[in-house]
Scaffold this motif. Structure first.
Motif, PDB file in Angstrom:
ATOM      1  N   HIS A  99      -6.571 -17.590  51.276  1.00 22.49           N
ATOM      2  CA  HIS A  99      -6.229 -16.192  51.519  1.00 22.49           C
ATOM      3  C   HIS A  99      -5.285 -15.956  52.709  1.00 22.49           C
ATOM      4  O   HIS A  99      -4.378 -15.125  52.625  1.00 22.49           O
ATOM      5  CB  HIS A  99      -7.507 -15.372  51.753  1.00 22.49           C
ATOM      6  N   LYS A 100      -5.500 -16.669  53.806  1.00 22.16           N
ATOM      7  CA  LYS A 100      -4.696 -16.419  54.998  1.00 22.16           C
ATOM      8  C   LYS A 100      -3.249 -16.857  54.783  1.00 22.16           C
ATOM      9  O   LYS A 100      -2.996 -17.920  54.222  1.00 22.16           O
ATOM     10  CB  LYS A 100      -5.292 -17.144  56.202  1.00 22.16           C
ATOM     11  N   LYS A 101      -2.321 -16.044  55.254  1.00 22.67           N
ATOM     12  CA  LYS A 101      -0.901 -16.324  55.041  1.00 22.67           C
ATOM     13  C   LYS A 101      -0.510 -17.696  55.586  1.00 22.67           C
ATOM     14  O   LYS A 101       0.269 -18.423  54.960  1.00 22.67           O
ATOM     15  CB  LYS A 101      -0.056 -15.234  55.690  1.00 22.67           C
ATOM     16  N   LYS A 102      -1.075 -18.067  56.733  1.00 22.50           N
ATOM     17  CA  LYS A 102      -0.721 -19.355  57.333  1.00 22.50           C
ATOM     18  C   LYS A 102      -1.215 -20.532  56.503  1.00 22.50           C
ATOM     19  O   LYS A 102      -0.773 -21.661  56.685  1.00 22.50           O
ATOM     20  CB  LYS A 102      -1.271 -19.451  58.759  1.00 22.50           C
ATOM     21  N   HIS A 103      -2.152 -20.258  55.571  1.00 24.39           N
ATOM     22  CA  HIS A 103      -2.684 -21.308  54.716  1.00 24.39           C
ATOM     23  C   HIS A 103      -2.086 -21.294  53.319  1.00 24.39           C
ATOM     24  O   HIS A 103      -2.449 -22.133  52.484  1.00 24.39           O
ATOM     25  CB  HIS A 103      -4.203 -21.173  54.600  1.00 24.39           C
ATOM     26  N   ASN A 104      -1.181 -20.359  53.031  1.00 27.69           N
ATOM     27  CA  ASN A 104      -0.610 -20.253  51.682  1.00 27.69           C
ATOM     28  C   ASN A 104       0.043 -21.544  51.222  1.00 27.69           C
ATOM     29  O   ASN A 104       0.073 -21.844  50.018  1.00 27.69           O
ATOM     30  CB  ASN A 104       0.402 -19.116  51.607  1.00 27.69           C
ATOM     31  N   LYS A 105       0.566 -22.331  52.172  1.00 28.73           N
ATOM     32  CA  LYS A 105       1.230 -23.586  51.818  1.00 28.73           C
ATOM     33  C   LYS A 105       0.253 -24.586  51.202  1.00 28.73           C
ATOM     34  O   LYS A 105       0.664 -25.572  50.571  1.00 28.73           O
ATOM     35  CB  LYS A 105       1.890 -24.194  53.049  1.00 28.73           C
ATOM     36  N   ARG A 106      -1.061 -24.335  51.380  1.00 26.22           N
ATOM     37  CA  ARG A 106      -2.064 -25.235  50.814  1.00 26.22           C
ATOM     38  C   ARG A 106      -2.390 -24.915  49.356  1.00 26.22           C
ATOM     39  O   ARG A 106      -3.103 -25.675  48.703  1.00 26.22           O
ATOM     40  CB  ARG A 106      -3.353 -25.167  51.650  1.00 26.22           C
ATOM     41  N   ARG A 107      -1.902 -23.803  48.852  1.00 25.54           N
ATOM     42  CA  ARG A 107      -2.162 -23.461  47.457  1.00 25.54           C
ATOM     43  C   ARG A 107      -1.610 -24.547  46.542  1.00 25.54           C
ATOM     44  O   ARG A 107      -0.474 -24.989  46.702  1.00 25.54           O
ATOM     45  CB  ARG A 107      -1.529 -22.109  47.128  1.00 25.54           C
ATOM     46  N   ILE A 108      -2.407 -24.947  45.573  1.00 22.99           N
ATOM     47  CA  ILE A 108      -2.000 -26.062  44.726  1.00 22.99           C
ATOM     48  C   ILE A 108      -0.806 -25.703  43.845  1.00 22.99           C
ATOM     49  O   ILE A 108       0.012 -26.570  43.510  1.00 22.99           O
ATOM     50  CB  ILE A 108      -3.184 -26.566  43.876  1.00 22.99           C
ATOM     51  N   VAL A 109      -0.693 -24.440  43.441  1.00 24.04           N
ATOM     52  CA  VAL A 109       0.435 -24.046  42.583  1.00 24.04           C
ATOM     53  C   VAL A 109       1.680 -23.857  43.442  1.00 24.04           C
ATOM     54  O   VAL A 109       1.839 -22.860  44.139  1.00 24.04           O
ATOM     55  CB  VAL A 109       0.121 -22.754  41.798  1.00 24.04           C
ATOM     56  N   GLN A 110       2.526 -24.853  43.403  1.00 30.62           N
ATOM     57  CA  GLN A 110       3.805 -24.881  44.114  1.00 30.62           C
ATOM     58  C   GLN A 110       4.842 -25.456  43.145  1.00 30.62           C
ATOM     59  O   GLN A 110       4.474 -26.043  42.123  1.00 30.62           O
ATOM     60  CB  GLN A 110       3.709 -25.752  45.380  1.00 30.62           C
ATOM     61  N   PRO A 111       6.127 -25.314  43.427  1.00 28.21           N
ATOM     62  CA  PRO A 111       7.146 -25.844  42.502  1.00 28.21           C
ATOM     63  C   PRO A 111       6.961 -27.320  42.160  1.00 28.21           C
ATOM     64  O   PRO A 111       7.087 -27.708  40.990  1.00 28.21           O
ATOM     65  CB  PRO A 111       8.457 -25.589  43.253  1.00 28.21           C
ATOM     66  N   LEU A 112       6.641 -28.159  43.151  1.00 28.50           N
ATOM     67  CA  LEU A 112       6.466 -29.581  42.883  1.00 28.50           C
ATOM     68  C   LEU A 112       5.291 -29.816  41.943  1.00 28.50           C
ATOM     69  O   LEU A 112       5.374 -30.627  41.011  1.00 28.50           O
ATOM     70  CB  LEU A 112       6.251 -30.353  44.187  1.00 28.50           C
ATOM     71  N   PHE A 113       4.192 -29.096  42.159  1.00 29.01           N
ATOM     72  CA  PHE A 113       3.028 -29.259  41.288  1.00 29.01           C
ATOM     73  C   PHE A 113       3.352 -28.839  39.860  1.00 29.01           C
ATOM     74  O   PHE A 113       2.936 -29.496  38.897  1.00 29.01           O
ATOM     75  CB  PHE A 113       1.853 -28.442  41.825  1.00 29.01           C
ATOM     76  N   ALA A 114       4.105 -27.756  39.707  1.00 31.89           N
ATOM     77  CA  ALA A 114       4.496 -27.300  38.372  1.00 31.89           C
ATOM     78  C   ALA A 114       5.269 -28.389  37.636  1.00 31.89           C
ATOM     79  O   ALA A 114       5.088 -28.593  36.427  1.00 31.89           O
ATOM     80  CB  ALA A 114       5.331 -26.028  38.467  1.00 31.89           C
ATOM     81  N   GLN A 115       6.117 -29.112  38.361  1.00 32.74           N
ATOM     82  CA  GLN A 115       6.881 -30.191  37.735  1.00 32.74           C
ATOM     83  C   GLN A 115       6.011 -31.404  37.443  1.00 32.74           C
ATOM     84  O   GLN A 115       6.216 -32.114  36.449  1.00 32.74           O
ATOM     85  CB  GLN A 115       8.065 -30.570  38.630  1.00 32.74           C
ATOM     86  N   GLN A 116       5.017 -31.654  38.284  1.00 33.89           N
ATOM     87  CA  GLN A 116       4.085 -32.747  38.024  1.00 33.89           C
ATOM     88  C   GLN A 116       3.256 -32.459  36.769  1.00 33.89           C
ATOM     89  O   GLN A 116       2.968 -33.360  35.985  1.00 33.89           O
ATOM     90  CB  GLN A 116       3.186 -32.962  39.245  1.00 33.89           C
ATOM     91  N   VAL A 117       2.873 -31.198  36.600  1.00 33.55           N
ATOM     92  CA  VAL A 117       2.157 -30.810  35.383  1.00 33.55           C
ATOM     93  C   VAL A 117       3.055 -30.999  34.162  1.00 33.55           C
ATOM     94  O   VAL A 117       2.629 -31.540  33.139  1.00 33.55           O
ATOM     95  CB  VAL A 117       1.669 -29.345  35.477  1.00 33.55           C
ATOM     96  N   ALA A 118       4.301 -30.569  34.282  1.00 33.53           N
ATOM     97  CA  ALA A 118       5.245 -30.728  33.172  1.00 33.53           C
ATOM     98  C   ALA A 118       5.399 -32.191  32.784  1.00 33.53           C
ATOM     99  O   ALA A 118       5.589 -32.522  31.608  1.00 33.53           O
ATOM    100  CB  ALA A 118       6.605 -30.137  33.547  1.00 33.53           C
ATOM    101  N   ASN A 119       5.283 -33.074  33.740  1.00 35.33           N
ATOM    102  CA  ASN A 119       5.460 -34.495  33.477  1.00 35.33           C
ATOM    103  C   ASN A 119       4.345 -35.069  32.605  1.00 35.33           C
ATOM    104  O   ASN A 119       4.563 -36.017  31.862  1.00 35.33           O
ATOM    105  CB  ASN A 119       5.518 -35.276  34.798  1.00 35.33           C
ATOM    106  N   VAL A 120       3.132 -34.485  32.687  1.00 39.84           N
ATOM    107  CA  VAL A 120       2.034 -35.016  31.876  1.00 39.84           C
ATOM    108  C   VAL A 120       1.873 -34.250  30.555  1.00 39.84           C
ATOM    109  O   VAL A 120       1.143 -34.697  29.670  1.00 39.84           O
ATOM    110  CB  VAL A 120       0.693 -35.014  32.648  1.00 39.84           C
ATOM    111  N   LEU A 121       2.566 -33.102  30.430  1.00 40.18           N
ATOM    112  CA  LEU A 121       2.504 -32.326  29.195  1.00 40.18           C
ATOM    113  C   LEU A 121       3.542 -32.805  28.187  1.00 40.18           C
ATOM    114  O   LEU A 121       4.674 -33.111  28.561  1.00 40.18           O
ATOM    115  CB  LEU A 121       2.757 -30.843  29.482  1.00 40.18           C
ATOM    116  N   LYS A 122       3.168 -32.824  26.927  1.00 37.52           N
ATOM    117  CA  LYS A 122       4.153 -33.100  25.900  1.00 37.52           C
ATOM    118  C   LYS A 122       4.958 -31.835  25.625  1.00 37.52           C
ATOM    119  O   LYS A 122       4.562 -30.727  26.016  1.00 37.52           O
ATOM    120  CB  LYS A 122       3.480 -33.601  24.622  1.00 37.52           C
ATOM    121  N   GLU A 123       6.076 -31.977  24.954  1.00 35.74           N
ATOM    122  CA  GLU A 123       6.897 -30.820  24.618  1.00 35.74           C
ATOM    123  C   GLU A 123       6.078 -29.862  23.750  1.00 35.74           C
ATOM    124  O   GLU A 123       5.438 -30.272  22.777  1.00 35.74           O
ATOM    125  CB  GLU A 123       8.153 -31.263  23.857  1.00 35.74           C
TER     126      GLU A 123
END
Length: 250
Positions: A159-183
């Motif tokens: 919740h705290k703004k200073k901790h937002n960087k810890r949220r798992i949903v980030q651009p890099l994570f989105a691409q890591q998910v895409a890597n394990v998903l099939k088309e």
């Protein structure tokens, strides 16, 4: 008992060594965790359930890249879920979709023990589990371009703004998910924290290899396959909102 920092360093080294052997570029050492291990100690009963069921349901990070048909003994659609908590929702999904296979990833041992106990009581054969950090499992163990769905329900919103960087949903994570998903596979998220829902929407709308299943900039109605949790039902009675987002991989 070993120092947790030492354990993490050794685990990160194993991941990097495994990737080097497979000719992959090592993932960068993680310095920001998207989770805090809470309730890591198991009761005697939880430990007993864990030990009794791990041989069938457990998957090991150290064993490296898996093959879905080899794990489940059949060709099927495979659903990955990260952070399943105590496992009731994931077990219900596996019970309701016997034609699919499910892999859960959770860092909290008591939750893993509970999920395996519930799965065993239901006689389920279409579910397996990692008790490890999802980032490391995705990098070292999950096949590329093979899963039909990836689920992330009610992750820690930090919740705290200073901790937002810890949220798992980030651009890099989105691409890591895409890597394990099939088309054609999909990434399904849900949160009960509106600022986090807005953050998820912003991150995902910027990804060029996903399309929003509900239409650009829109949230998705809760699909029938995502069970309502007791926590969510209580929130609804109190007037709290829940936001689902589903993105299809192009």
């Amino acid at each position: 008992m070993q120092d947790p920092k030492t354990d993490n360093q050794e685990l990160e080294s194993q991941v990097q060594d495994s990737q080097a052997q497979e000719g992959q570029a090592p993932i960068k050492k993680r310095t920001i965790r998207s989770f805090v291990v809470r309730g890591g100690r198991m009761t005697e009963g939880q430990q007993k359930n864990y030990d009794a069921n791990w041989a069938f349901y457990g998957l090991e990070l150290a064993h490296g890249r898996i093959d879905y048909p080899a794990v489940f003994g059949r060709e099927s659609e495979v659903v990955i879920e990260v952070g399943f908590g105590m496992g009731a929702s994931l077990v219900e999904m596996a019970k309701n979709a016997p034609e699919k296979d499910f892999i859960g990833i959770e860092v909290h041992p008591p939750g893993v023990a509970k999920l395996m106990m519930l799965a065993q009581e239901e006689g389920l054969k279409n579910i397996r589990v990692y008790c490890d950090d999802a980032i490391e499992v995705m990098a070292s163990c999950l096949p590329e371009q093979a899963a039909s769905a990836f689920q992330l329900f009610f992750p820690d919103p930090w919740h705290k703004k200073k901790h937002n960087k810890r949220r798992i949903v980030q651009p890099l994570f989105a691409q890591q998910v895409a890597n394990v998903l099939k088309e054609g596979g999909y990434f399904h998220m849900a949160t009960d924290w509106e600022p986090y829902a807005e953050h998820m929407l912003e991150v995902m709308e910027a990804q060029e290899n996903y399309t929003n299943a509900a239409g650009k900039g829109s949230y998705h109605p809760r699909p029938a396959w995502r069970p309502l949790t007791k926590f969510e039902q209580r929130g609804e009675r109190l007037g709290h909102g829940v936001w689902d987002l589903i993105y299809n991989k192009q």
